[in-house]
Design an enzyme around this catalytic site. Structure first.
Site, short mmCIF file in Angstrom:
data_model
loop_
_atom_site.label_atom_id
_atom_site.label_comp_id
_atom_site.label_asym_id
_atom_site.label_seq_id
_atom_site.Cartn_x
_atom_site.Cartn_y
_atom_site.Cartn_z
N SER A 41 -2.01 1.91 34.24
CA SER A 41 -3.56 2.80 34.40
C SER A 41 -4.10 2.26 33.03
O SER A 41 -4.62 3.21 32.16
CB SER A 41 -3.24 3.93 34.80
OG SER A 41 -2.64 4.75 33.80
N HIS A 155 1.15 5.30 38.94
CA HIS A 155 2.75 5.15 38.62
C HIS A 155 3.66 5.30 39.93
O HIS A 155 4.75 5.31 39.62
CB HIS A 155 3.05 6.06 37.69
CG HIS A 155 2.24 5.94 36.53
ND1 HIS A 155 2.43 6.66 35.41
CD2 HIS A 155 1.62 4.88 35.97
CE1 HIS A 155 1.66 6.19 34.18
NE2 HIS A 155 1.30 4.89 34.72
N GLN A 164 -2.01 11.60 37.83
CA GLN A 164 -0.70 10.67 37.30
C GLN A 164 0.42 11.46 36.76
O GLN A 164 1.54 11.34 36.97
CB GLN A 164 -1.44 9.76 36.28
CG GLN A 164 -0.40 8.77 35.93
CD GLN A 164 -1.12 7.66 34.88
OE1 GLN A 164 -1.82 6.73 35.45
NE2 GLN A 164 -1.17 7.81 33.55
N GLU A 165 0.02 12.23 35.93
CA GLU A 165 1.29 13.05 35.23
C GLU A 165 1.41 14.51 35.03
O GLU A 165 0.30 15.14 34.72
CB GLU A 165 1.39 12.41 33.73
CG GLU A 165 1.58 10.89 33.75
CD GLU A 165 1.38 10.31 32.42
OE1 GLU A 165 1.71 10.82 31.47
OE2 GLU A 165 1.12 9.23 32.39
N GLU A 206 7.80 6.52 35.39
CA GLU A 206 8.06 7.12 34.04
C GLU A 206 9.41 8.00 34.49
O GLU A 206 9.53 9.01 33.29
CB GLU A 206 6.95 8.01 33.47
CG GLU A 206 5.85 6.71 32.84
CD GLU A 206 4.72 7.20 32.30
OE1 GLU A 206 4.71 8.56 32.11
OE2 GLU A 206 3.87 6.44 31.77
N ASP A 243 -1.80 14.80 32.69
CA ASP A 243 -2.50 13.74 32.53
C ASP A 243 -3.02 13.21 33.70
O ASP A 243 -2.28 12.23 34.46
CB ASP A 243 -1.67 12.73 31.66
CG ASP A 243 -2.32 11.28 31.61
OD1 ASP A 243 -3.75 11.27 31.80
OD2 ASP A 243 -1.85 10.12 31.34
N GLU A 288 -5.06 15.47 29.44
CA GLU A 288 -5.50 14.26 28.96
C GLU A 288 -6.25 13.43 29.88
O GLU A 288 -5.96 13.47 31.14
CB GLU A 288 -4.12 13.58 28.83
CG GLU A 288 -4.22 12.16 28.34
CD GLU A 288 -2.78 11.45 28.24
OE1 GLU A 288 -1.77 12.23 27.86
OE2 GLU A 288 -2.55 10.22 28.50
N ASP A 315 -6.80 9.15 26.09
CA ASP A 315 -6.05 8.01 26.22
C ASP A 315 -6.89 6.94 26.54
O ASP A 315 -7.55 6.31 25.58
CB ASP A 315 -4.97 8.20 27.10
CG ASP A 315 -4.08 7.19 27.53
OD1 ASP A 315 -4.03 6.10 26.68
OD2 ASP A 315 -3.54 7.17 28.52
N LYS A 340 -1.50 4.86 21.45
CA LYS A 340 -0.66 3.66 22.08
C LYS A 340 -0.79 2.28 21.11
O LYS A 340 -1.74 1.81 21.04
CB LYS A 340 -1.16 3.43 23.53
CG LYS A 340 -0.68 4.72 24.54
CD LYS A 340 -1.22 4.44 25.74
CE LYS A 340 -0.65 5.27 26.63
NZ LYS A 340 -1.49 5.25 28.13
N HIS A 368 4.54 6.20 24.88
CA HIS A 368 5.04 5.16 25.58
C HIS A 368 3.96 4.73 26.47
O HIS A 368 2.80 5.03 26.44
CB HIS A 368 6.40 5.40 26.49
CG HIS A 368 5.86 6.55 27.46
ND1 HIS A 368 6.76 6.68 28.61
CD2 HIS A 368 5.05 7.15 27.62
CE1 HIS A 368 6.32 7.36 29.31
NE2 HIS A 368 5.23 7.62 28.99
N ARG A 369 4.32 3.45 27.17
CA ARG A 369 3.54 2.98 28.36
C ARG A 369 4.26 3.06 29.46
O ARG A 369 5.45 3.36 29.35
CB ARG A 369 3.27 1.72 28.22
CG ARG A 369 2.20 1.18 26.99
CD ARG A 369 0.98 2.06 26.80
NE ARG A 369 0.07 1.86 27.93
CZ ARG A 369 -1.20 1.35 28.03
NH1 ARG A 369 -1.63 0.83 26.98
NH2 ARG A 369 -1.97 1.52 28.88
N SER A 370 3.72 3.01 30.79
CA SER A 370 4.41 3.03 32.09
C SER A 370 5.38 1.85 32.12
O SER A 370 6.66 2.30 32.89
CB SER A 370 3.34 3.18 33.33
OG SER A 370 2.45 2.28 33.28
N LYS A 391 5.20 11.53 23.88
CA LYS A 391 5.04 11.44 25.26
C LYS A 391 5.65 10.24 25.64
O LYS A 391 5.40 9.11 25.54
CB LYS A 391 3.60 11.41 25.55
CG LYS A 391 3.21 11.22 27.09
CD LYS A 391 1.73 11.46 27.33
CE LYS A 391 1.58 10.21 28.52
NZ LYS A 391 0.33 10.44 29.18
P1 PGA Z 1 -0.13 3.48 31.45
O1 PGA Z 1 -0.10 5.03 31.40
O2 PGA Z 1 1.00 3.28 30.59
O3 PGA Z 1 0.22 2.96 32.85
O4 PGA Z 1 -1.43 3.15 31.18
C1 PGA Z 1 0.06 6.13 30.71
C2 PGA Z 1 -0.77 7.12 30.49
O5 PGA Z 1 -1.79 7.06 31.06
O6 PGA Z 1 -0.73 7.92 29.72
ZN ZN Z 2 -2.96 8.68 29.83
#
Ligand code: PGA
Ligand code: ZN
Length: 435
Positions: A41, A155, A164-165, A206, A243, A288, A315, A340, A368-370, A391
């Site tokens: 994402s 994800h 997403q999270e 994740e 998030d 987030e 982010d 990131k 991290h990234r996904s 995270k």
């Molecule tokens: P991504 O997602 O690594 O797929 O961009 C992680 C996030 O949105 O924090």
């Molecule tokens: Zn994010």
């Protein structure tokens, strides 16, 4: 002088089975390497991850990026390995584009990180210690983990929640390892709760679970139950961070957020009302990407409304980019940065982004990234910059656990070799900040 002899790139694979770039840098027979992660994402304003778009690997090959490292090698051979700032600057200039689209941020970042690792090796320092000397701030600290235990959105291929999270944050823990233990126990409690209720316990990218539950509040209730079941107090010992990554569900044409699971469309103002209700009713301490990446006015309104109560994290909104961070600081559009490396593409620019946030008294969360690899560079980065929060997913799937394990290693290295110069700052990111 310790000068660069060789810079070599290789194709490796990430946790989603997609190709990624590994780079090895050699100085006087000392060789160290780094691998870069990849998002799903991704924000529109991120540095560009160069892919081949050919037939191999469904277009996701990285042959071009690997080839570009040969061009980078030509300008770096003979350069002082400890001159990180100029090495990164030379690569940015060689690329010549605003978003690193010619050489690829994946090529440039892999070199930048491998240079750090090799420099640390040559100087006989641990990576976190070496990065700390680059960062220039004496303080180092172990972070509070933000553990993503329910995965949704992109994800899980949109087969679960719109958001997403859903993360747990052991903000009341006294040490890093205690916080990690609380998170691990809650993760297992959640797994058994889901199983008892007949939901799937398959995990997303994740490592979090992806039950087919079409309601945010129900998901948060489940997490709260899991915290209690594990023997902890929601809000006091373990809090919740979200998030939702809503740029993914924003329809730019009619300016509305599409909540597919609930068959609803919300405006920016209505989203803010929804977040306010959630924050008032649940032990949420961090939000987030709660609005679209280009909704600057909405972000300022959200921060004004909730920023004293919770951490408002950018982010996709800020993409670790100092230009966007500058504007957000000025317009009071957030109070924390998700960091990131591959959103911006060099270690130096990442350190600058963190420094800028610290100056503004914002929080920073290294992430991290996904799509990840076993490379745990972010753990070192997080400690080195005393970011206070990391995270890095659920305590499941080795590419996530590698980061937690590296933090445990750092804790022990610090005890044995550095006489406890790395402190645990606990819940200070959530207290004593003037937001
Ligand atoms: P991504 O997602 O690594 O797929 O961009 C992680 C996030 O949105 O924090
Ligand atoms: Zn994010």
């Amino acid at each position: 002088m310790s000068t660069i002899d060789k810079v070599k790139a290789y194709q490796r694979f990430d946790s989603r089975g997609n190709p990624t770039v590994k780079v090895e840098v050699t100085v006087n027979n000392h060789t160290a390497s780094a691998m870069v992660p990849s998002g799903a994402s991704t924000g529109d304003h991120e540095a560009l991850e160069l892919r081949d778009h050919g037939e191999r690997f469904l277009g996701l090959g990285v042959e071009k990026a690997i080839g570009n490292v040969e061009e980078i090698e030509k300008i770096l051979v003979g350069h002082d390995i400890f001159d990180q700032v100029n090495i990164d600057k030379l690569m940015i200039e060689l690329d010549g584009t605003e978003n690193k689209s010619r050489l690829g941020a994946n090529a440039i970042l892999a070199v930048s990180m491998a240079v750090v690792r090799t420099a640390a090796l040559v100087s006989g320092k641990e990576v976190f210690h070496y990065i700390n000397s680059l960062f220039g701030e004496p303080k180092m600290s172990l972070p509070i983990p933000m553990m993503n235990i329910i995965n949704g959105g992109a994800h899980v291929n949109w087969e679960g929640s719109d958001f997403q999270e859903y993360m747990i944050v052991p903000s009341g823990a006294d040490t890093f390892s205690q916080g990690l233990m609380w998170g691990v126990e809650t993760y297992h409690a959640l797994k058994s709760l889901l199983g008892k209720k007949g939901y799937s316990t398959l995990v997303g990218d994740e490592g979090g679970f992806a039950p087919n539950i079409q309601s945010n509040t129900k998901l948060i209730d489940l997490i709260t139950d899991a915290i209690v079941q594990a023997g902890y107090k929601p809000g006091e010992e373990i809090s919740i961070a979200l998030d939702p990554a809503v740029s993914e569900i924003y329809d730019k044409d009619n300016k509305k957020y599409k909540l597919h699971t609930q068959n609803r469309e919300l405006t920016s103002d209505e989203m803010i009302i929804m977040w306010e209700e959630l924050v008032n009713n649940y032990p949420i301490i961090s939000l987030e990407d709660a609005l679209d990446q280009d909704d600057w006015e909405g972000w300022t309104a959200l921060t004004q409304k909730l920023g004293k109560k919770v951490q408002i994290v950018g982010d996709d909104f800020l993409v670790t980019n100092t230009k966007r961070i500058d504007r957000a600081i000025q317009e009071k559009s957030a109070n924390a940065l998700l960091v990131k490396l591959n959103q911006i593409g060099t270690v130096t620019e990442t350190l600058n982004a963190i420094a800028k946030c610290k100056e503004a008294n914002w929080n920073t969360i290294v992430s991290h990234r996904s799509g990840e690899t076993e490379d745990a560079f972010i753990s070192d980065l997080c400690v080195a910059t005393a970011s206070g929060q990391i995270k890095t997913g659920a305590p499941a799937r080795s590419e996530r656990v590698a980061k937690y394990n590296r933090l445990l290693d750092i804790d022990e290295i610090d005890l044995v070799k550095l006489s406890q110069t790395v402190e645990f700052t606990g819940n200070t990111p959530f207290t004593g900040k003037q937001r």
